[in-house]
Motif scaffolding. Sequence first.
Motif, PDB file in Angstrom:
ATOM      1  N   ASP A 149       0.825  -1.215   0.000  1.00 25.60           N
ATOM      2  CA  ASP A 149       0.000   0.000   0.000  1.00 25.60           C
ATOM      3  C   ASP A 149       0.855   1.259   0.000  1.00 25.60           C
ATOM      4  OD1 ASP A 149      -2.354  -1.456  -0.024  1.00 25.60           O
ATOM      5  OD2 ASP A 149      -2.501  -1.521   2.166  1.00 25.60           O
ATOM      6  N   SER A 150       2.014   1.187   0.662  1.00 26.42           N
ATOM      7  CA  SER A 150       2.897   2.353   0.742  1.00 26.42           C
ATOM      8  C   SER A 150       3.654   2.569  -0.567  1.00 26.42           C
ATOM      9  CB  SER A 150       3.912   2.167   1.870  1.00 26.42           C
ATOM     10  OG  SER A 150       4.805   1.103   1.552  1.00 26.42           O
ATOM     11  N   HIS A 151       3.773   1.530  -1.404  1.00 25.39           N
ATOM     12  CA  HIS A 151       4.537   1.541  -2.658  1.00 25.39           C
ATOM     13  C   HIS A 151       6.008   1.881  -2.444  1.00 25.39           C
ATOM     14  CE1 HIS A 151       1.067   0.813  -5.124  1.00 25.39           C
ATOM     15  NE2 HIS A 151       0.424   1.795  -4.542  1.00 25.39           N
ATOM     16  N   LEU A 152       6.524   1.583  -1.242  1.00 21.47           N
ATOM     17  CA  LEU A 152       7.935   1.837  -0.960  1.00 21.47           C
ATOM     18  C   LEU A 152       8.735   0.544  -1.105  1.00 21.47           C
ATOM     19  CD1 LEU A 152       7.722   4.197   2.147  1.00 21.47           C
ATOM     20  CD2 LEU A 152       8.096   4.810  -0.256  1.00 21.47           C
ATOM     21  N   ARG A 153       9.952   0.680  -1.606  1.00 28.59           N
ATOM     22  CA  ARG A 153      10.849  -0.459  -1.765  1.00 28.59           C
ATOM     23  C   ARG A 153      11.387  -0.864  -0.398  1.00 28.59           C
ATOM     24  NH1 ARG A 153       9.890  -2.370  -6.860  1.00 28.59           N
ATOM     25  NH2 ARG A 153      10.275  -0.796  -8.437  1.00 28.59           N
ATOM     26  N   LYS A 154      11.324  -2.156  -0.103  1.00 29.00           N
ATOM     27  CA  LYS A 154      11.801  -2.666   1.185  1.00 29.00           C
ATOM     28  C   LYS A 154      13.250  -3.105   1.137  1.00 29.00           C
ATOM     29  CE  LYS A 154       7.395  -3.868   3.006  1.00 29.00           C
ATOM     30  NZ  LYS A 154       6.785  -4.497   4.119  1.00 29.00           N
ATOM     31  N   MET A 155      13.797  -3.250  -0.082  1.00 32.42           N
ATOM     32  CA  MET A 155      15.177  -3.691  -0.253  1.00 32.42           C
ATOM     33  C   MET A 155      15.793  -2.979  -1.446  1.00 32.42           C
ATOM     34  SD  MET A 155      14.563  -7.717   0.194  1.00 32.42           S
ATOM     35  CE  MET A 155      13.111  -8.147   1.134  1.00 32.42           C
ATOM     36  N   SER A 156      17.108  -3.007  -1.497  1.00 30.52           N
ATOM     37  CA  SER A 156      17.831  -2.477  -2.655  1.00 30.52           C
ATOM     38  C   SER A 156      18.258  -3.649  -3.535  1.00 30.52           C
ATOM     39  CB  SER A 156      19.075  -1.708  -2.211  1.00 30.52           C
ATOM     40  OG  SER A 156      18.713  -0.557  -1.480  1.00 30.52           O
ATOM     41  N   VAL A 157      18.379  -3.390  -4.821  1.00 31.73           N
ATOM     42  CA  VAL A 157      18.876  -4.391  -5.764  1.00 31.73           C
ATOM     43  C   VAL A 157      20.042  -3.754  -6.504  1.00 31.73           C
ATOM     44  CG1 VAL A 157      18.337  -5.849  -7.740  1.00 31.73           C
ATOM     45  CG2 VAL A 157      16.593  -5.447  -5.989  1.00 31.73           C
ATOM     46  N   LEU A 158      21.219  -4.402  -6.418  1.00 33.08           N
ATOM     47  CA  LEU A 158      22.445  -3.853  -6.983  1.00 33.08           C
ATOM     48  C   LEU A 158      23.002  -4.760  -8.078  1.00 33.08           C
ATOM     49  CD1 LEU A 158      24.188  -3.049  -3.585  1.00 33.08           C
ATOM     50  CD2 LEU A 158      22.826  -1.494  -4.969  1.00 33.08           C
ATOM     51  N   ALA A 159      23.506  -4.138  -9.133  1.00 28.45           N
ATOM     52  CA  ALA A 159      24.175  -4.888 -10.197  1.00 28.45           C
ATOM     53  C   ALA A 159      25.460  -5.465  -9.620  1.00 28.45           C
ATOM     54  CB  ALA A 159      24.476  -3.973 -11.373  1.00 28.45           C
ATOM     55  N   GLN A 160      25.714  -6.732  -9.913  1.00 31.57           N
ATOM     56  CA  GLN A 160      26.881  -7.378  -9.342  1.00 31.57           C
ATOM     57  C   GLN A 160      27.963  -7.617 -10.384  1.00 31.57           C
ATOM     58  OE1 GLN A 160      25.632 -10.478  -6.788  1.00 31.57           O
ATOM     59  NE2 GLN A 160      27.671 -11.086  -6.223  1.00 31.57           N
ATOM     60  N   GLU A 161      27.576  -8.076 -11.550  1.00 26.72           N
ATOM     61  CA  GLU A 161      28.549  -8.337 -12.613  1.00 26.72           C
ATOM     62  C   GLU A 161      28.107  -7.627 -13.876  1.00 26.72           C
ATOM     63  OE1 GLU A 161      29.148 -12.423 -13.445  1.00 26.72           O
ATOM     64  OE2 GLU A 161      29.676 -12.937 -11.397  1.00 26.72           O
ATOM     65  N   TYR A 162      29.066  -7.151 -14.635  1.00 25.12           N
ATOM     66  CA  TYR A 162      28.764  -6.528 -15.925  1.00 25.12           C
ATOM     67  C   TYR A 162      28.825  -7.590 -16.999  1.00 25.12           C
ATOM     68  CZ  TYR A 162      28.734  -3.328 -19.799  1.00 25.12           C
ATOM     69  OH  TYR A 162      28.389  -2.668 -20.948  1.00 25.12           O
ATOM     70  N   PRO A 163      28.001  -7.596 -17.995  1.00 26.42           N
ATOM     71  CA  PRO A 163      26.948  -6.619 -18.216  1.00 26.42           C
ATOM     72  C   PRO A 163      25.655  -7.044 -17.517  1.00 26.42           C
ATOM     73  CG  PRO A 163      27.077  -8.057 -20.115  1.00 26.42           C
ATOM     74  CD  PRO A 163      28.125  -8.518 -19.130  1.00 26.42           C
ATOM     75  N   VAL A 164      25.042  -6.114 -16.843  1.00 28.47           N
ATOM     76  CA  VAL A 164      23.733  -6.363 -16.259  1.00 28.47           C
ATOM     77  C   VAL A 164      22.725  -5.649 -17.138  1.00 28.47           C
ATOM     78  CG1 VAL A 164      22.211  -5.889 -14.307  1.00 28.47           C
ATOM     79  CG2 VAL A 164      24.524  -6.718 -13.906  1.00 28.47           C
ATOM     80  N   ALA A 165      21.765  -6.409 -17.628  1.00 32.83           N
ATOM     81  CA  ALA A 165      20.710  -5.848 -18.467  1.00 32.83           C
ATOM     82  C   ALA A 165      19.374  -6.275 -17.881  1.00 32.83           C
ATOM     83  CB  ALA A 165      20.836  -6.341 -19.906  1.00 32.83           C
ATOM     84  N   VAL A 166      18.487  -5.298 -17.705  1.00 34.16           N
ATOM     85  CA  VAL A 166      17.151  -5.582 -17.184  1.00 34.16           C
ATOM     86  C   VAL A 166      16.107  -5.006 -18.122  1.00 34.16           C
ATOM     87  CG1 VAL A 166      17.902  -5.640 -14.773  1.00 34.16           C
ATOM     88  CG2 VAL A 166      17.041  -3.512 -15.721  1.00 34.16           C
ATOM     89  N   LEU A 167      14.983  -5.673 -18.175  1.00 36.08           N
ATOM     90  CA  LEU A 167      13.843  -5.170 -18.923  1.00 36.08           C
ATOM     91  C   LEU A 167      12.907  -4.546 -17.903  1.00 36.08           C
ATOM     92  CD1 LEU A 167      12.984  -5.218 -21.907  1.00 36.08           C
ATOM     93  CD2 LEU A 167      11.453  -7.086 -21.312  1.00 36.08           C
ATOM     94  N   ARG A 168      12.542  -3.296 -18.133  1.00 33.27           N
ATOM     95  CA  ARG A 168      11.702  -2.548 -17.195  1.00 33.27           C
ATOM     96  C   ARG A 168      10.273  -2.485 -17.724  1.00 33.27           C
ATOM     97  NH1 ARG A 168       9.725   2.618 -16.285  1.00 33.27           N
ATOM     98  NH2 ARG A 168       9.886   3.355 -14.147  1.00 33.27           N
ATOM     99  N   ILE A 169       9.329  -2.863 -16.855  1.00 35.08           N
ATOM    100  CA  ILE A 169       7.900  -2.756 -17.173  1.00 35.08           C
ATOM    101  C   ILE A 169       7.332  -1.731 -16.207  1.00 35.08           C
ATOM    102  CG2 ILE A 169       5.699  -3.986 -17.258  1.00 35.08           C
ATOM    103  CD1 ILE A 169       7.401  -6.533 -17.842  1.00 35.08           C
ATOM    104  N   ASP A 170       6.813  -0.631 -16.746  1.00 35.27           N
ATOM    105  CA  ASP A 170       6.349   0.458 -15.877  1.00 35.27           C
ATOM    106  C   ASP A 170       5.136   0.046 -15.045  1.00 35.27           C
ATOM    107  OD1 ASP A 170       3.970   0.830 -17.434  1.00 35.27           O
ATOM    108  OD2 ASP A 170       5.066   2.128 -18.795  1.00 35.27           O
TER     109      ASP A 170
END
Length: 194
Positions: A149-170
């Motif tokens: 309900d708060s829409h707040l992130r409870k954790m962080s997500v960090l790139a660990q190895e290059y190349p990191v590629a993510v697909l973002r869905i809004d």
Amino acid sequence: EKVRRVSVAQRRSSAFGITPEEIAQALLKQDDLAQSVQGRIIHTNRIEHITCKEPWTRTPEDLETLRAEIFKIPSCQKLELTDAAQREISRFATLHKFEPGACVIKQGECADAYYILLDGTMKVVSTSKGVISEMYAGDTFGEGGLLEDSHLRKMSVLAQEYPVAVLRIDKLHYDRYIKSFHAKEKTRREAVFR
């Protein structure tokens, strides 16, 4: 090629007491496994080529290619979306790349997207617990904050190895097509732990 492999294997099998049928079955299983692995490889270059285009300039062929790449990923297959929903997500999804150590999601920030890890590894970190887990290609993340309900992130997500590629869905497309699936899954998990 297969016939040649079977005949060579048959000649060698008599020395080990293995029947030709057993060898043929083993070779077929090996071929099936190779095809299965090939079918699950995520072609990040194809995805990048399409997602660099503006959503409304993506052709029907682009959308079909992107849809096929995204929804062959097991974590995306289980969402059980209609073809129309898959095409809509494919139209608006964007690809993002990150250097090692870059923060994709920051704990405490407002959740605005859902992500599919296409390439590289990432770690999930909590300020109170440290590193919680690692993620690999095919994993998804970000739904937790979108379901709260708060829409707040409870954790962080960090790139660990290059190349990191993510697909973002809004958030708009997540809410429209995916949220109900995750909400049901969350309810099911909570019922198990009661």
